[in-house]
Motif scaffolding. Structure first.
Motif, PDB file in Angstrom:
ATOM      1  N   LEU A 128      34.887  36.680  29.851  1.00  0.00           N
ATOM      2  CA  LEU A 128      34.758  38.125  30.015  1.00  0.00           C
ATOM      3  C   LEU A 128      35.041  38.870  28.719  1.00  0.00           C
ATOM      4  N   SER A 129      34.230  39.878  28.467  1.00  0.00           N
ATOM      5  CA  SER A 129      34.445  40.748  27.308  1.00  0.00           C
ATOM      6  C   SER A 129      35.661  41.629  27.599  1.00  0.00           C
ATOM      7  N   PRO A 130      36.212  42.285  26.572  1.00  0.00           N
ATOM      8  CA  PRO A 130      37.334  43.202  26.834  1.00  0.00           C
ATOM      9  C   PRO A 130      36.968  44.291  27.856  1.00  0.00           C
ATOM     10  N   GLN A 131      35.747  44.800  27.788  1.00  0.00           N
ATOM     11  CA  GLN A 131      35.329  45.823  28.756  1.00  0.00           C
ATOM     12  C   GLN A 131      35.278  45.233  30.167  1.00  0.00           C
ATOM     13  N   GLU A 132      34.762  44.019  30.294  1.00  0.00           N
ATOM     14  CA  GLU A 132      34.718  43.359  31.608  1.00  0.00           C
ATOM     15  C   GLU A 132      36.128  43.084  32.133  1.00  0.00           C
ATOM     16  N   GLN A 133      37.044  42.764  31.232  1.00  0.00           N
ATOM     17  CA  GLN A 133      38.431  42.551  31.653  1.00  0.00           C
ATOM     18  C   GLN A 133      39.027  43.849  32.186  1.00  0.00           C
ATOM     19  N   ASP A 134      38.693  44.977  31.548  1.00  0.00           N
ATOM     20  CA  ASP A 134      39.150  46.276  32.050  1.00  0.00           C
ATOM     21  C   ASP A 134      38.572  46.564  33.437  1.00  0.00           C
ATOM     22  N   GLU A 135      37.288  46.245  33.621  1.00  0.00           N
ATOM     23  CA  GLU A 135      36.649  46.441  34.924  1.00  0.00           C
ATOM     24  C   GLU A 135      37.313  45.570  35.978  1.00  0.00           C
ATOM     25  N   LEU A 136      37.632  44.337  35.596  1.00  0.00           N
ATOM     26  CA  LEU A 136      38.294  43.430  36.529  1.00  0.00           C
ATOM     27  C   LEU A 136      39.678  43.949  36.896  1.00  0.00           C
ATOM     28  N   ALA A 137      40.387  44.503  35.935  1.00  0.00           N
ATOM     29  CA  ALA A 137      41.716  45.068  36.212  1.00  0.00           C
ATOM     30  C   ALA A 137      41.613  46.175  37.259  1.00  0.00           C
ATOM     31  N   ALA A 138      40.587  47.004  37.161  1.00  0.00           N
ATOM     32  CA  ALA A 138      40.381  48.058  38.165  1.00  0.00           C
ATOM     33  C   ALA A 138      40.034  47.433  39.517  1.00  0.00           C
ATOM     34  N   ALA A 139      39.234  46.373  39.506  1.00  0.00           N
ATOM     35  CA  ALA A 139      38.850  45.714  40.750  1.00  0.00           C
ATOM     36  C   ALA A 139      40.067  45.059  41.414  1.00  0.00           C
ATOM     37  N   VAL A 140      40.988  44.539  40.619  1.00  0.00           N
ATOM     38  CA  VAL A 140      42.192  43.906  41.176  1.00  0.00           C
ATOM     39  C   VAL A 140      42.984  44.927  41.994  1.00  0.00           C
ATOM     40  N   ALA A 141      43.081  46.143  41.493  1.00  0.00           N
ATOM     41  CA  ALA A 141      43.792  47.190  42.240  1.00  0.00           C
ATOM     42  C   ALA A 141      43.103  47.426  43.586  1.00  0.00           C
ATOM     43  N   LEU A 142      41.790  47.402  43.609  1.00  0.00           N
ATOM     44  CA  LEU A 142      41.051  47.576  44.863  1.00  0.00           C
ATOM     45  C   LEU A 142      41.271  46.391  45.794  1.00  0.00           C
TER      46      LEU A 142
END
Length: 149
Positions: A128-142
């Motif tokens: 995962l790119s850094p941007q994808e990691q940020d997106e994943l972090a948001a998804a983890v909260a969901l």
């Protein structure tokens, strides 16, 4: 139903199925990172509860796991035979026995979690790119919100 609500319901159903499949695959991959063990699902559930909540009586474990005390006694006896748990008199009520994780099992849990974390960290950085990691972090909260539902 309007066309958009039908599409939305279909998209939600597809999302639910894709999420279930993806989480299942990820869970299997994480399990592959540790040594196989002979714990049943009931035993694993008891071990995780003791790890999370601390020592408990057989009766308290049975209530928490929604099983009969007799069934929990069998599960605990199996874990004692494997030296995963031990029992000691309850300091507040000597008639009761508190079941707790053994130091060897605690060490095993720590090592197992570290192996899973190492694999996942490596996978995150490699896939995962850094941007994808940020997106994943948001998804983890969901995902946490869904898990707590």
């Amino acid at each position: 139903m309007t066309d958009s609500s039908v599409t939305s319901a279909h998209d939600s159903a597809a999302l639910a199925a894709a999420l279930r499949i993806s989480l299942g695959k990820l869970s299997r991959r994480l399990r592959e990172q540790t040594h196989a063990n002979d714990f049943t699902s009931a035993q694993k559930s008891v071990l995780l509860r003791l790890d999370r909540d601390g020592p408990a009586t057989v009766s308290a474990l049975a209530r928490a796991e929604s099983v009969r005390p007799q069934s929990m006694r069998i599960t605990v006896a199996g874990l004692e035979a494997m030296q995963a748990v031990s029992g000691q008199p309850d300091p507040c009520d000597g008639r009761q026995t508190l079941i707790t994780l053994t130091p060897a099992l605690r060490k095993h849990l720590t090592e197992s979690r570290a192996a899973k974390d190492d694999w996942l960290l490596r996978a995150l950085h490699e896939q995962l790119s850094p941007q994808e990691q940020d997106e994943l972090a948001a998804a983890v909260a969901l995902l946490e919100r869904l898990a707590d539902f």
